[in-house]
Design an enzyme around this catalytic site. Structure first.
Site, mmCIF file in Angstrom:
data_model
loop_
_atom_site.group_PDB
_atom_site.id
_atom_site.type_symbol
_atom_site.label_atom_id
_atom_site.label_comp_id
_atom_site.label_asym_id
_atom_site.label_seq_id
_atom_site.Cartn_x
_atom_site.Cartn_y
_atom_site.Cartn_z
ATOM 1 N N ARG B 12 23.642 -29.850 -22.446
ATOM 2 C CA ARG B 12 24.290 -28.656 -21.912
ATOM 3 C C ARG B 12 23.337 -27.461 -21.973
ATOM 4 O O ARG B 12 22.817 -27.025 -20.959
ATOM 5 C CB ARG B 12 25.596 -28.358 -22.690
ATOM 6 C CG ARG B 12 26.548 -27.408 -21.974
ATOM 7 C CD ARG B 12 26.225 -25.931 -22.107
ATOM 8 N NE ARG B 12 26.109 -25.489 -23.503
ATOM 9 C CZ ARG B 12 25.717 -24.281 -23.850
ATOM 10 N NH1 ARG B 12 25.401 -23.385 -22.928
ATOM 11 N NH2 ARG B 12 25.602 -23.953 -25.132
ATOM 12 N N ASP B 13 23.029 -26.984 -23.154
ATOM 13 C CA ASP B 13 22.240 -25.754 -23.251
ATOM 14 C C ASP B 13 20.800 -25.967 -22.825
ATOM 15 O O ASP B 13 20.146 -25.041 -22.344
ATOM 16 C CB ASP B 13 22.291 -25.219 -24.690
ATOM 17 C CG ASP B 13 22.021 -23.720 -24.783
ATOM 18 O OD1 ASP B 13 22.023 -23.052 -23.733
ATOM 19 O OD2 ASP B 13 21.806 -23.224 -25.892
ATOM 20 N N HIS B 201 22.414 -21.524 -34.466
ATOM 21 C CA HIS B 201 22.001 -21.904 -33.092
ATOM 22 C C HIS B 201 20.798 -21.031 -32.749
ATOM 23 O O HIS B 201 20.946 -19.903 -32.286
ATOM 24 C CB HIS B 201 23.186 -21.654 -32.153
ATOM 25 C CG HIS B 201 22.936 -21.985 -30.709
ATOM 26 N ND1 HIS B 201 23.396 -23.139 -30.136
ATOM 27 C CD2 HIS B 201 22.282 -21.327 -29.729
ATOM 28 C CE1 HIS B 201 23.045 -23.169 -28.845
ATOM 29 N NE2 HIS B 201 22.363 -22.068 -28.584
ATOM 30 N N HIS B 203 17.112 -20.178 -30.947
ATOM 31 C CA HIS B 203 16.121 -20.420 -29.894
ATOM 32 C C HIS B 203 14.749 -20.117 -30.489
ATOM 33 O O HIS B 203 14.632 -19.302 -31.407
ATOM 34 C CB HIS B 203 16.418 -19.554 -28.667
ATOM 35 C CG HIS B 203 17.590 -20.066 -27.874
ATOM 36 N ND1 HIS B 203 17.569 -20.233 -26.516
ATOM 37 C CD2 HIS B 203 18.819 -20.468 -28.266
ATOM 38 C CE1 HIS B 203 18.737 -20.705 -26.103
ATOM 39 N NE2 HIS B 203 19.520 -20.844 -27.142
ATOM 40 N N CYS B 234 14.129 -19.785 -21.518
ATOM 41 C CA CYS B 234 13.456 -19.102 -20.426
ATOM 42 C C CYS B 234 12.756 -20.089 -19.490
ATOM 43 O O CYS B 234 12.012 -20.942 -19.950
ATOM 44 C CB CYS B 234 12.438 -18.160 -21.032
ATOM 45 S SG CYS B 234 11.576 -17.194 -19.821
ATOM 46 N N ASN B 243 15.901 -23.605 -26.595
ATOM 47 C CA ASN B 243 16.505 -24.042 -27.837
ATOM 48 C C ASN B 243 15.423 -24.643 -28.721
ATOM 49 O O ASN B 243 14.489 -25.284 -28.242
ATOM 50 C CB ASN B 243 17.523 -25.162 -27.545
ATOM 51 C CG ASN B 243 18.785 -24.655 -26.921
ATOM 52 O OD1 ASN B 243 19.640 -24.115 -27.610
ATOM 53 N ND2 ASN B 243 18.914 -24.814 -25.611
#
Lengths: 284, 284
Positions: B12-13, B201, B203, B234, B243
């Site tokens: 997903r992410d 979470h 990045h 990005c 991530n």
């Protein structure tokens, strides 16, 4: 103070990073507004793969739909001969090829080594009936390879110039360059190319774009790419981490007494129009 | 050392930031491989607007196509009741709502104030027949508003917990948080929510994700979101700025003696598979 040109790249480099498809009519409206602001060059299209960059799939329609102002050159990216043919058909006034100073970004960006990508440009430069600009990405930092060797930037610049690019735009693609890095890089690059054939293309991810423009000005550069609304770059930080905003560059140059020939009011309106085209990201 | 869970969010992410549409079959293959690696939870879908996030438009097909492993919870984002209904129909095992700790990001991300977005979640929490996770974005830095007040993070966390979220994931959305910021933020947040109901979470835009995980471990957090291949974030810096990579978190936790229950070889294979789904960006 001297005349400094802002090359407006918002309709291309700014909008292309929006994931939601922006209506062609909205893109045309933005370009038409920008055409009244005093820009000499506006990058409005990119004839890249519509599969990879769906946002630019309507590039021919944009070029067909805009009202062309006298004295404004409407530019398009052309990664290969197919792109050039499309740009010619769409009557782009100038085109641009794009290379990277780092192998890691070259591979990720165009799935080719630097040398392979440069080899693709030779037939474009040979065949193009219009001026061809060159871009060099990752001129200070690469997300894959780390800091870029200034000698690598100089080598790619020299090759693009030898091919016939009329101007080469130096891109801090990920916006991490420091003024010190720009200074060292430009010392190397201006050894192989006069600053009058160079442009600075800074992203503002780290908030240093204006500082980097000042360093470039001190090296004699007089053209800077910018995007109205500061769009482009990272979808997590639109307006903050994308292309340096044309509004910000204009105010900065004005304050230093440089002449840009731009109408700040229209530029501000265009910035608002561009920002309104951003869609929600719906992410975490 | 203690057991630490990695919540895999790559399908997903990680993938959602790819502009070129990834084939549904490829997404399913990635999830199916991840299902054999030992993860307890995998975020595989997002029932957001297909117009705004076209990459997630096949979320129902992904959930229908995967081979569900015993003991694995397959998660989906649900921004609103329509999303929840779709997630229920697609038999998501759990869903997630997402808020921001900063007003600027909330507006850009979901076109609503923080309070408006939280109000949308109340009926979701009331109606959801499955566990609901909460995300809070911009827990240290916002691209629009600058540094985030830890009290703002704590307030949103407390509200999501009061609504019934079983776990709240704290997102350094733009990857600029320092360990010091994470430390101060977690002091405030653990005052209103036990660390066993929190997740980190992070990045890795600034290369500090693993440092921030260590700080979170010291505050008692034992769940960390990560994406195989380090995708997401990005588009200019995939693999470097998205991530934090599951492979990197796994190696880091292993080296510290934590037990994750994951098969590093399969995770590495999945990382390769995810990276292979990235398409060229064709930009400057």
């Amino acid at each position: 103070m001297s005349a400094v040109e802002i090359f407006e790249v918002g309709p291309r480099d700014g909008l292309q990073n929006e994931k939601a498809q922006i209506a062609t009519a909205d893109k045309i409206a933005l370009v038409d507004l920008l055409s009244t602001a005093g820009f000499k060059r506006i990058e409005v299209a990119s004839f890249v793969s519509p599969k990879w960059v769906p946002q630019m799939a309507d590039s021919a329609e944009v070029l067909a739909g805009i009202t062309r102002a006298n004295g404004v050159s409407y530019a398009a990216l052309t990664p290969n001969m197919r792109g050039l043919e499309a740009a010619i058909a769409a009557k782009a006034d100038e085109v641009a090829v794009f290379a990277s100073a780092s192998e890691g970004f070259s591979k990720a960006n165009v799935n080719a080594t630097i040398e392979e990508s440069l080899a693709r440009f030779v037939p474009i430069l040979d065949a193009a009936p219009m001026p061809v600009r060159g871009y060099v990405s990752c001129i200070a930092e690469c997300p894959y390879d780390g800091p870029t060797d200034p000698a690598d930037v100089a080598r790619v610049v020299a090759q693009l110039r030898a091919m016939g690019c009329y101007e080469i735009s130096l891109g801090d693609t990920i916006g991490r360059a420091t003024p010190e890095q720009i200074d060292v890089m430009l010392k190397a690059v201006t050894d192989v190319c006069p600053p009058t054939q160079l442009a600075g293309h800074f992203h503002d991810t780290s908030g240093r774009a204006l500082l980097n423009i000042d360093v470039a000005l001190s090296h004699g550069l007089r053209v800077f790419d910018a995007a109205v609304g500061g769009l482009g770059g990272c979808p997590y930080a639109p307006g903050a981490a994308g292309n340096v905003a044309t509004e910000a560059v204009l105010a900065h140059l004005d304050a230093a007494g440089h002449r840009t020939g731009l109408d700040a009011k229209i530029v501000a309106q265009a910035g608002e129009m561009a920002r309104a085209m951003r869609s929600p990201k719906e992410t975490t």
